[in-house]
Design a protein around this motif. Sequence first.
Motif, PDB file in Angstrom:
ATOM      1  N   VAL A  36       6.483  -7.107 -20.780  1.00  0.00           N
ATOM      2  CA  VAL A  36       5.642  -6.901 -19.665  1.00  0.00           C
ATOM      3  C   VAL A  36       4.935  -5.361 -20.009  1.00  0.00           C
ATOM      4  O   VAL A  36       5.575  -4.381 -20.226  1.00  0.00           O
ATOM      5  N   HIS A  37       3.563  -5.438 -20.177  1.00  0.00           N
ATOM      6  CA  HIS A  37       3.118  -4.242 -20.607  1.00  0.00           C
ATOM      7  C   HIS A  37       1.993  -3.707 -19.475  1.00  0.00           C
ATOM      8  O   HIS A  37       1.480  -2.707 -19.553  1.00  0.00           O
ATOM      9  N   ASP A  38       2.103  -4.278 -18.345  1.00  0.00           N
ATOM     10  CA  ASP A  38       1.563  -3.720 -17.003  1.00  0.00           C
ATOM     11  C   ASP A  38       2.545  -2.664 -16.383  1.00  0.00           C
ATOM     12  O   ASP A  38       3.749  -2.700 -16.815  1.00  0.00           O
ATOM     13  N   ASN A  39       1.893  -1.839 -15.624  1.00  0.00           N
ATOM     14  CA  ASN A  39       2.922  -0.896 -14.899  1.00  0.00           C
ATOM     15  C   ASN A  39       3.517  -1.818 -13.780  1.00  0.00           C
ATOM     16  O   ASN A  39       2.786  -2.520 -12.982  1.00  0.00           O
ATOM     17  N   PRO A  40       4.763  -1.757 -13.815  1.00  0.00           N
ATOM     18  CA  PRO A  40       5.653  -2.550 -13.167  1.00  0.00           C
ATOM     19  C   PRO A  40       5.396  -2.478 -11.569  1.00  0.00           C
ATOM     20  O   PRO A  40       5.563  -3.098 -10.585  1.00  0.00           O
ATOM     21  N   HIS A  41       4.893  -0.892 -11.227  1.00  0.00           N
ATOM     22  CA  HIS A  41       4.769  -0.523 -10.068  1.00  0.00           C
ATOM     23  C   HIS A  41       3.597  -1.221  -9.301  1.00  0.00           C
ATOM     24  O   HIS A  41       3.310  -1.132  -8.169  1.00  0.00           O
ATOM     25  N   GLY A  42       2.750  -1.973  -9.965  1.00  0.00           N
ATOM     26  CA  GLY A  42       1.594  -2.503  -9.678  1.00  0.00           C
ATOM     27  C   GLY A  42       1.804  -3.913  -9.247  1.00  0.00           C
ATOM     28  O   GLY A  42       0.919  -4.568  -8.726  1.00  0.00           O
ATOM     29  N   LEU A  43       2.879  -4.424  -9.508  1.00  0.00           N
ATOM     30  CA  LEU A  43       3.319  -5.878  -9.013  1.00  0.00           C
ATOM     31  C   LEU A  43       3.447  -6.217  -7.679  1.00  0.00           C
ATOM     32  O   LEU A  43       2.745  -7.173  -7.047  1.00  0.00           O
TER      33      LEU A  43
ATOM     34  N   PHE B 272       0.917  -1.188  -0.129  1.00  0.00           N
ATOM     35  CA  PHE B 272       0.121  -0.028  -0.008  1.00  0.00           C
ATOM     36  C   PHE B 272       0.962   1.324  -0.106  1.00  0.00           C
ATOM     37  O   PHE B 272       0.541   2.136  -0.740  1.00  0.00           O
ATOM     38  N   LEU B 273       1.757   1.242   0.820  1.00  0.00           N
ATOM     39  CA  LEU B 273       2.705   2.615   0.732  1.00  0.00           C
ATOM     40  C   LEU B 273       3.689   2.507  -0.529  1.00  0.00           C
ATOM     41  O   LEU B 273       3.750   3.581  -1.034  1.00  0.00           O
ATOM     42  N   TYR B 274       3.743   1.536  -1.001  1.00  0.00           N
ATOM     43  CA  TYR B 274       4.631   1.438  -2.237  1.00  0.00           C
ATOM     44  C   TYR B 274       3.720   1.965  -3.403  1.00  0.00           C
ATOM     45  O   TYR B 274       4.132   2.954  -4.139  1.00  0.00           O
ATOM     46  N   GLU B 275       2.564   1.661  -3.219  1.00  0.00           N
ATOM     47  CA  GLU B 275       1.518   2.240  -4.507  1.00  0.00           C
ATOM     48  C   GLU B 275       1.605   3.802  -4.194  1.00  0.00           C
ATOM     49  O   GLU B 275       1.467   4.634  -5.329  1.00  0.00           O
ATOM     50  N   VAL B 276       1.507   4.268  -3.090  1.00  0.00           N
ATOM     51  CA  VAL B 276       1.490   5.944  -2.844  1.00  0.00           C
ATOM     52  C   VAL B 276       2.740   6.373  -3.276  1.00  0.00           C
ATOM     53  O   VAL B 276       2.739   7.518  -4.094  1.00  0.00           O
ATOM     54  N   LEU B 277       3.875   5.737  -3.164  1.00  0.00           N
ATOM     55  CA  LEU B 277       5.214   6.440  -3.318  1.00  0.00           C
ATOM     56  C   LEU B 277       5.467   6.420  -4.701  1.00  0.00           C
ATOM     57  O   LEU B 277       6.139   7.056  -5.412  1.00  0.00           O
ATOM     58  N   PHE B 278       5.183   5.234  -5.546  1.00  0.00           N
ATOM     59  CA  PHE B 278       5.869   5.026  -6.801  1.00  0.00           C
ATOM     60  C   PHE B 278       4.592   4.873  -7.979  1.00  0.00           C
ATOM     61  O   PHE B 278       4.824   5.223  -9.217  1.00  0.00           O
TER      62      PHE B 278
END
Length: 256
Positions: free
Chosen positions: A229-236, A90-96
Amino acid sequence: MKHTRVSLFYVAAAIMAVYARCAQILYLTEEKSGFFKSESHTLAVALTVFIVLAALCSAAVAFFDLRQPKREENPSALLSIAGIPLALSFLYEVLFMEYVTDSVIFVTLTNIFAVLSAVSFCIMPLKKVFHDYKKIFSLLYIFPLLFFLFKLICVFTVYSTVSVIASNVFYLAFLSSALLFFLYVAKLENGIPLKSALLLPVGIICSMFALCCFVPQVIAFGMSAENLVHDNPHGLALCGATAIYSIVYTFSLYKK
């Protein structure tokens, strides 16, 4: 015996679904566009159908188990541990995580509930100590529910303006199933009656779609095939952490 059957069927279905998704990404997807290759389009679509059927069949086996979830008053050590990577994601989502959308208010709300969700899962183990505040701890499960709601809105507004590729569809399926999963979790934790045996199938579907988003992309990066990889890598990070938490939570409720 039924619990073992459900677990074994889930493991088998998850392995086959993830393997099929890996094959799609590594061998049947165009590097530049993210669309299925024209010469392999039929096979790629068939694998998509297979993945969906694997998830639904595994959920059906769990549904006909017909056991009611038994909520524990205090979170187990394993569940508390599973909540740590979820809080970090969750914190990673906010930051990146960045959203290509004009809906600033939805992005802001998504980030706010991401922070609140992270804090909630960090303090959840303290429920064992502060027995007089168990109701407040139960209300904390509303935050991840609201996070996935606004996250789904943000992602959908972006994907609705671009061409649909398989990665987008799987990610939306993951977010939708995660939203439904945390809805049932919030209801259960706050004493709202659930229909018989619904949480386990929903948890299974959520974890399988999360794994189909997470594992193949990680394998592609490991094989130095980043172009696939065509997803946003930050969503992994969110996908992986949600997969772990959803399966630990649901199976812990039905272990007896």
